[in-house]
Every structure is written in C-alpha cells, then in structure tokens.
Design a protein around this motif. Structure first.
Motif, PDB file in Angstrom:
ATOM      1  N   GLU A 102       0.859  -1.173   0.000  1.00  0.00           N
ATOM      2  CA  GLU A 102       0.000   0.000   0.000  1.00  0.00           C
ATOM      3  C   GLU A 102       0.902   1.232   0.000  1.00  0.00           C
ATOM      4  O   GLU A 102       1.802   1.345   0.836  1.00  0.00           O
ATOM      5  N   SER A 103       0.665   2.119  -0.953  1.00  0.00           N
ATOM      6  CA  SER A 103       1.557   3.259  -1.123  1.00  0.00           C
ATOM      7  C   SER A 103       0.743   4.521  -1.351  1.00  0.00           C
ATOM      8  O   SER A 103      -0.232   4.523  -2.104  1.00  0.00           O
ATOM      9  N   LYS A 104       1.156   5.600  -0.685  1.00  0.00           N
ATOM     10  CA  LYS A 104       0.543   6.911  -0.871  1.00  0.00           C
ATOM     11  C   LYS A 104       1.644   7.918  -1.185  1.00  0.00           C
ATOM     12  O   LYS A 104       2.681   7.940  -0.522  1.00  0.00           O
ATOM     13  N   ARG A 105       1.399   8.737  -2.207  1.00  0.00           N
ATOM     14  CA  ARG A 105       2.348   9.767  -2.616  1.00  0.00           C
ATOM     15  C   ARG A 105       1.613  11.105  -2.699  1.00  0.00           C
ATOM     16  O   ARG A 105       0.472  11.169  -3.137  1.00  0.00           O
ATOM     17  N   ARG A 106       2.311  12.166  -2.301  1.00  0.00           N
ATOM     18  CA  ARG A 106       1.692  13.499  -2.330  1.00  0.00           C
ATOM     19  C   ARG A 106       2.743  14.538  -2.710  1.00  0.00           C
ATOM     20  O   ARG A 106       3.841  14.564  -2.136  1.00  0.00           O
ATOM     21  N   TRP A 107       2.404  15.369  -3.688  1.00  0.00           N
ATOM     22  CA  TRP A 107       3.274  16.460  -4.105  1.00  0.00           C
ATOM     23  C   TRP A 107       2.420  17.729  -4.210  1.00  0.00           C
ATOM     24  O   TRP A 107       1.440  17.759  -4.968  1.00  0.00           O
ATOM     25  N   VAL A 108       2.785  18.765  -3.463  1.00  0.00           N
ATOM     26  CA  VAL A 108       2.139  20.077  -3.577  1.00  0.00           C
ATOM     27  C   VAL A 108       3.266  21.091  -3.683  1.00  0.00           C
ATOM     28  O   VAL A 108       3.886  21.456  -2.670  1.00  0.00           O
ATOM     29  N   ASN A 109       3.571  21.537  -4.884  1.00  0.00           N
ATOM     30  CA  ASN A 109       4.769  22.332  -5.112  1.00  0.00           C
ATOM     31  C   ASN A 109       4.593  23.291  -6.278  1.00  0.00           C
ATOM     32  O   ASN A 109       3.709  23.131  -7.123  1.00  0.00           O
ATOM     33  N   ILE A 110       5.484  24.270  -6.329  1.00  0.00           N
ATOM     34  CA  ILE A 110       5.699  25.085  -7.526  1.00  0.00           C
ATOM     35  C   ILE A 110       6.966  24.543  -8.177  1.00  0.00           C
ATOM     36  O   ILE A 110       8.030  24.554  -7.564  1.00  0.00           O
ATOM     37  N   GLU A 111       6.887  24.075  -9.427  1.00  0.00           N
ATOM     38  CA  GLU A 111       7.985  23.266  -9.950  1.00  0.00           C
ATOM     39  C   GLU A 111       8.672  23.819 -11.193  1.00  0.00           C
ATOM     40  O   GLU A 111       9.535  23.155 -11.762  1.00  0.00           O
ATOM     41  N   ASN A 112       8.316  25.006 -11.639  1.00  0.00           N
ATOM     42  CA  ASN A 112       8.984  25.572 -12.812  1.00  0.00           C
ATOM     43  C   ASN A 112       9.487  26.967 -12.472  1.00  0.00           C
ATOM     44  O   ASN A 112       8.725  27.828 -12.012  1.00  0.00           O
ATOM     45  N   TYR A 113      10.808  27.192 -12.698  1.00  0.00           N
ATOM     46  CA  TYR A 113      11.443  28.470 -12.370  1.00  0.00           C
ATOM     47  C   TYR A 113      12.269  28.963 -13.556  1.00  0.00           C
ATOM     48  O   TYR A 113      13.038  28.189 -14.149  1.00  0.00           O
ATOM     49  N   LYS A 114      12.110  30.221 -13.893  1.00  0.00           N
ATOM     50  CA  LYS A 114      12.889  30.824 -14.977  1.00  0.00           C
ATOM     51  C   LYS A 114      13.540  32.104 -14.469  1.00  0.00           C
ATOM     52  O   LYS A 114      12.883  32.947 -13.845  1.00  0.00           O
ATOM     53  N   LEU A 115      14.822  32.238 -14.766  1.00  0.00           N
ATOM     54  CA  LEU A 115      15.601  33.378 -14.299  1.00  0.00           C
ATOM     55  C   LEU A 115      15.333  34.606 -15.174  1.00  0.00           C
ATOM     56  O   LEU A 115      15.379  34.535 -16.407  1.00  0.00           O
ATOM     57  N   ASN A 116      15.020  35.700 -14.541  1.00  0.00           N
ATOM     58  CA  ASN A 116      14.812  36.979 -15.228  1.00  0.00           C
ATOM     59  C   ASN A 116      15.809  37.969 -14.648  1.00  0.00           C
ATOM     60  O   ASN A 116      15.487  38.727 -13.717  1.00  0.00           O
ATOM     61  N   LEU A 117      17.036  37.941 -15.180  1.00  0.00           N
ATOM     62  CA  LEU A 117      18.107  38.766 -14.624  1.00  0.00           C
ATOM     63  C   LEU A 117      17.833  40.253 -14.794  1.00  0.00           C
ATOM     64  O   LEU A 117      18.213  41.062 -13.932  1.00  0.00           O
ATOM     65  N   ALA A 118      17.182  40.628 -15.885  1.00  0.00           N
ATOM     66  CA  ALA A 118      16.925  42.052 -16.122  1.00  0.00           C
ATOM     67  C   ALA A 118      16.054  42.648 -15.030  1.00  0.00           C
ATOM     68  O   ALA A 118      16.246  43.801 -14.611  1.00  0.00           O
ATOM     69  N   ALA A 119      15.112  41.870 -14.520  1.00  0.00           N
ATOM     70  CA  ALA A 119      14.219  42.348 -13.467  1.00  0.00           C
ATOM     71  C   ALA A 119      14.654  41.891 -12.084  1.00  0.00           C
ATOM     72  O   ALA A 119      13.988  42.207 -11.093  1.00  0.00           O
ATOM     73  N   ASN A 120      15.755  41.131 -12.030  1.00  0.00           N
ATOM     74  CA  ASN A 120      16.245  40.581 -10.763  1.00  0.00           C
ATOM     75  C   ASN A 120      15.179  39.717 -10.087  1.00  0.00           C
ATOM     76  O   ASN A 120      14.997  39.756  -8.875  1.00  0.00           O
ATOM     77  N   ARG A 121      14.463  38.925 -10.903  1.00  0.00           N
ATOM     78  CA  ARG A 121      13.367  38.112 -10.419  1.00  0.00           C
ATOM     79  C   ARG A 121      13.470  36.688 -10.953  1.00  0.00           C
ATOM     80  O   ARG A 121      14.196  36.414 -11.917  1.00  0.00           O
ATOM     81  N   VAL A 122      12.731  35.802 -10.317  1.00  0.00           N
ATOM     82  CA  VAL A 122      12.529  34.441 -10.799  1.00  0.00           C
ATOM     83  C   VAL A 122      11.039  34.257 -11.028  1.00  0.00           C
ATOM     84  O   VAL A 122      10.221  34.475 -10.111  1.00  0.00           O
ATOM     85  N   ASP A 123      10.675  33.911 -12.266  1.00  0.00           N
ATOM     86  CA  ASP A 123       9.276  33.693 -12.618  1.00  0.00           C
ATOM     87  C   ASP A 123       8.915  32.234 -12.347  1.00  0.00           C
ATOM     88  O   ASP A 123       9.598  31.316 -12.824  1.00  0.00           O
ATOM     89  N   ARG A 124       7.831  32.016 -11.590  1.00  0.00           N
ATOM     90  CA  ARG A 124       7.435  30.667 -11.170  1.00  0.00           C
ATOM     91  C   ARG A 124       6.104  30.282 -11.822  1.00  0.00           C
ATOM     92  O   ARG A 124       5.190  31.114 -11.944  1.00  0.00           O
ATOM     93  N   SER A 125       6.010  28.998 -12.181  1.00  0.00           N
ATOM     94  CA  SER A 125       4.766  28.467 -12.736  1.00  0.00           C
ATOM     95  C   SER A 125       4.700  26.976 -12.423  1.00  0.00           C
ATOM     96  O   SER A 125       5.563  26.445 -11.722  1.00  0.00           O
ATOM     97  N   ASP A 126       3.687  26.308 -12.956  1.00  0.00           N
ATOM     98  CA  ASP A 126       3.439  24.892 -12.676  1.00  0.00           C
ATOM     99  C   ASP A 126       3.168  24.669 -11.193  1.00  0.00           C
ATOM    100  O   ASP A 126       3.979  24.093 -10.463  1.00  0.00           O
TER     101      ASP A 126
END
Length: 509
Positions: free
Chosen positions: A127-151
């Motif tokens: 019997e197996s249970k798995r759980r993932w609750v995350n933000i999993e996509n990150y893109k570097l935006n150096l011009a704005a000094n930010r990281v854009d997150r999705s997924d």
C-alpha cells in the motif's frame, strides 16, 4: 547551517527452538543546505521466521516507511550557466509538501521437497501513498532581478498491489533450473489539479516564498485496475568444467481497465510480450572466464497503471542487448578485473509523425554502445585500489519531436563518460580512504541545446575500529566544494551537495 542526524538500531534473537525474529528501526533528519531543505523520514522493518523442520521454513515480514524529502525541484540557470550565488536558494512555496508512505507485508514459504526440488512461495501486499504540492517551474529573469514561477502542481497517488510469486527450483546433474508464475493485481487512483495553473514572481536573492495557490481544482481524475501475469523459466547448464550455458524465457500479460472520472473516456487494453535471454560462459582457466549474452525485452510506452487513451493503441516497445566480457582473478590474491563491450537497442518508442507533427506514432529508436572496465587490486600489504570507467555512445537513431528531428542526438541526462576511483589504506585499527567521481558532459534535452558541464567530486573517509564491536567513521563529501549539476528537472539544474562532513558510529551488541 546544514545538519544531518541518522540513527538506526537492529536486534535479532531466538524465540524458542523453532522461531527467531529480526527488528530494525531507522530515522533521518536534516535541516538541509538551502531554504525549505528540511527532510525527515523513518523505517520500521520486522521479520518473524519459523522453521519447524530442516526442510521447511516460514517467514512473515512487515515493513513501514514514511519520507518527507527536501522540497527542492532545481535551480534556474543563465542560458545553461550555473549561477553559484543561487546554490543555496530555493524557489518553492513556503507550504510546499512532499510525502511518501509505504506499507509492505510478505509471507514466504520454502520447502525442500528432496535433493532435486525446492518450492518457494511469496504472497505480498503493498500500500503506497504519494503526495506532491509544489511550484515546480522556475525561470531566471536577470533584467528584473526576479525568478518567474509556474506549474503549481498538486498530485496524489494511491496504490494498492497484491501479488504472489511461486517458484520451483530444480538441481539435477549439471542443471540448475527455476520455473515461476507471478500474478498481481493493482488498484491505482490518480488525483491532481491539472492543468496546473498559477504563476508568481519572487526576488532572485532571499525570495519571499509565499503560499501555494492555484485556480485549478484538485480532484480524483482516474482509476485504473491492472491484472498482470508473468510466466518464466531459466536454466543454467554446466555441461563440463569449462562451459556454462544460461537460457531463460519470460512471458508477461497485463490487462488494464481505466476509469476516467472526469473525461469519461473509459477504455480497456491488454498488452503481451515474450522476452528471452541466452548466455554462454567459457572458463579459460580457473581464474579467467569469457562470457557473451544476448537478451530481448519489452516495455510499455508509459507506465502501465497510468496508460492513457492516447497511448492505448500502441504496442510494447522492443529492446535487445548484446554483451561480451572477460573476468579474471589475478595471481596471488593481487586482485581482479572485468572488461565488457555492449550494445543496447530500443525500438518502437514514441515519435512524431514526420508528415504531421501533431500526431504521435511509434517508430522511433535509440541505441547505446560502449565499454566498461572495473578493477580492484591490492599491490601492497594494507593497500587496496578499486575503480571503474564507462565510455559509451548513446544516440537516437530515429526520433521526431514537435520542434524538429533528433536523429544523431544524445538522449537527455545521459553522460557518455563516467569514472570512479578509490584508494584505501589500512593500518591496525585505522583505515583511510580517498575517492574521486567523474561524470562527463550531458544534455538537458533531446534537442541537445542545453549542456551540463562535466564534473569531478572528491570524497574521503577515516575509520577507527575502537573495539571489535565499535567503529567510528568520519566521512567527507565533495571536499573541494564543487558547484555542479547532478541532473536536470523541468529544464532546471538539480545541484549536487556542497561540502559536508559526517561522523558515524557503528555499534554491535
């Protein structure tokens, strides 16, 4: 500051004249080396053995494990360049969650019927249970000094598997044979919030992680019921002192019923495949042997229990492997070495229709061929050196993706050079060891447009056997504090561990 604590204990003993037990417990907790790096887990393993006669044995095994791994899905890069300053940053949500829980039960029986036949049976339940609750996509935006997150993903798996493995072993003359049948039944539920909407932006340094939120509803999406049967037989025939022939065959059948809880496109599918292998070993001398083997196999184009309607009409992918090698023990106990060359082909993988990139078809193929060398030598008293090296060529022979043809490219995350070397020196109650690990360049995608640089990592250990029942070990990992990408995920770099030291105590009682 990183910290790591591991603790394990085990005990075994007799229960009367015909029974014995084994009990082990293990736990781990770490603060991690980056934000949200905390991880913890534990295992409890138990076994009861009853042997009423010398030829009959019963084992009951019950295991339980729970894990909460580090909530880390990679580090964004600057057009393929690792940014060392981001080594200890994590761009997941503050309330992200990863958890795994598994319960395993097994009942084993072994009966030696006579000198020729032995019967074994293992009934098991998982019997197996798995759980993932995350933000999993990150893109570097150096011009704005930010990281854009999705997924913004919320995925859960609930699995129950019951099965049985029955084997009959035969020892007759020059033959050592095994015949087996393994049925299994799997119930699986997939819960998610597809299409995984949600987006946000955080600062590159010291990000305010925020909370996980998504406009998409999390709900059960599908149930599958899978019934599998496997029949197999294998025989090792040593017809004289110099020749050993190994032959085996296996037939697998899987019936999958999928209930689409939202889409309503239910379907059923049955997949079958028969594989075999043939090996021949020639003992040139008592210490030197030459071997060759040929094997075939089948794989589903995706996991059986998650087979979807788009893949339901595809047949199993076919694979075959050829290998030739030489093994030798050196005279005087000096050591041993092994060399082998091999080629692995896989056909009928999913590719895009060259006339319509919107359609997926079978017909893709890939191969891997190379040489492997391993050796362990003890040239002087107290000294031992061991190592291995693999050099290979891995390519797609035929593969089309939406963005273009990939024939001639290297599959993602496949290094074509890997090497390990360790040296050990023992003097009395002390042993010192120094090792190096090398991994060659890799690519993050099948287009080979994003490259991961090769890396070398140095490790060391110092062990002191205080008493016959007590050993202390000091372990040093990544001594040069190398910043490197161990692998990729979602076009991000999973960075390897930074320099760390561990003190381990092993006590027998």
């Amino acid at each position: 500051t990183d910290s790591l604590v591991r603790l394990g204990a085990g005990t075994t003993g007799a229960l009367g004249e015909i029974a014995s037990y084994r009990l082990d417990a293990y736990g781990v907790h770490t603060k991690g080396e980056r934000d949200l790096g905390q991880a913890r887990g534990g295992k409890l393993l138990s076994q009861l053995r009853v042997q009423p006669r010398h030829d009959v044995r019963f084992d009951l095994v019950a295991d339980y494990s729970v894990q909460h791994p580090e909530r880390y899905w990679g580090t964004p890069h600057d057009n393929g360049r690792i940014v060392p300053a981001l080594r200890h940053e994590n761009y997941n949500a503050e309330d992200a969650d990863i958890s795994y829980a598994d319960t395993r039960l097994r009942a084993r029986t072994e009966w030696q019927v006579n000198e020729a036949w032995t019967l074994r049976n293992e009934l098991y339940r998982l019997e197996s249970k798995r759980r993932w609750v995350n933000i999993e996509n990150y893109k570097l935006n150096l011009a704005a000094n930010r990281v854009d997150r999705s997924d913004y993903l919320h995925i859960e798996h609930e699995l129950e598997q019951t099965g049985n493995r029955f084997e009959a072993l035969l020892k007759q003359g020059e033959h050592r044979a095994v015949f087996g049948w393994e049925p299994a039944h799997v119930n699986f539920r997939h819960i998610n919030n597809s299409p995984y909407g949600g987006a946000s932006s955080v600062s590159i340094a010291n990000p305010v992680h925020g909370l996980w939120t998504s406009p998409d509803v999390t709900r059960p999406k599908l149930d599958t019921t899978t019934t599998m049967h496997a029949l197999y037989a294998e025989d090792a025939w040593q017809w004289n002192e110099r020749w050993l022939l190994l032959a085996g065959v296996r037939h697998d059948r899987a019936a999958i019923d999928r209930d689409e809880l939202v889409a309503g496109t239910d379907f059923s599918r049955t997949l079958r495949g028969t594989s075999w292998r043939l090996g021949l070993t020639h003992f040139l001398t008592p210490d030197t042997s030459l071997y060759a083997q040929l094997a075939t196999g089948y794989d589903p184009v995706t996991s059986l229990i998650t087979l979807n309607l788009a893949n339901a009409d595809f047949k199993l992918s076919r694979g075959r492997q050829m290998e030739v090698g030489l093994k030798q023990k050196l005279a005087g106990g000096l050591g041993e070495w092994t060399a082998s060359v091999y080629r692995i082909n896989k056909d009928d993988i999913i590719t895009r229709d060259p006339n319509n990139a919107a359609l997926s078809i079978q017909g893709g193929s890939q191969y891997s061929q190379g040489i492997e060398l391993s050796a362990a030598v003890m040239p002087w008293r107290g000294w031992r050196f061991e190592g291995n090296v693999t050099v290979l060529d891995a390519q797609f022979s035929q593969l089309n993706e939406r963005s273009g043809a990939r024939a001639g490219n290297t599959p993602a995350d496949v290094p074509e050079q890997v090497a390990n070397l360790w040296g050990h020196y023992r003097q009395g109650a002390w042993q010192a060891s120094l090792g190096a690990r090398y991994v060659g360049k890799r690519y993050a995608n099948n287009a080979n447009s994003l490259r991961l640089d090769p890396y070398t990592v140095f490790d060391a250990s110092l062990a002191w056997q205080v008493r016959p029942d007590t050993t202390l070990r000091l372990l040093g990992r990544n001594l040069a504090d190398k910043v490197y990408a161990a692998r990729t995920y979602n076009n991000q770099f999973i960075l390897g561990e930074s320099r760390r030291f561990e003190l381990v105590a092993e006590v027998k009682f």
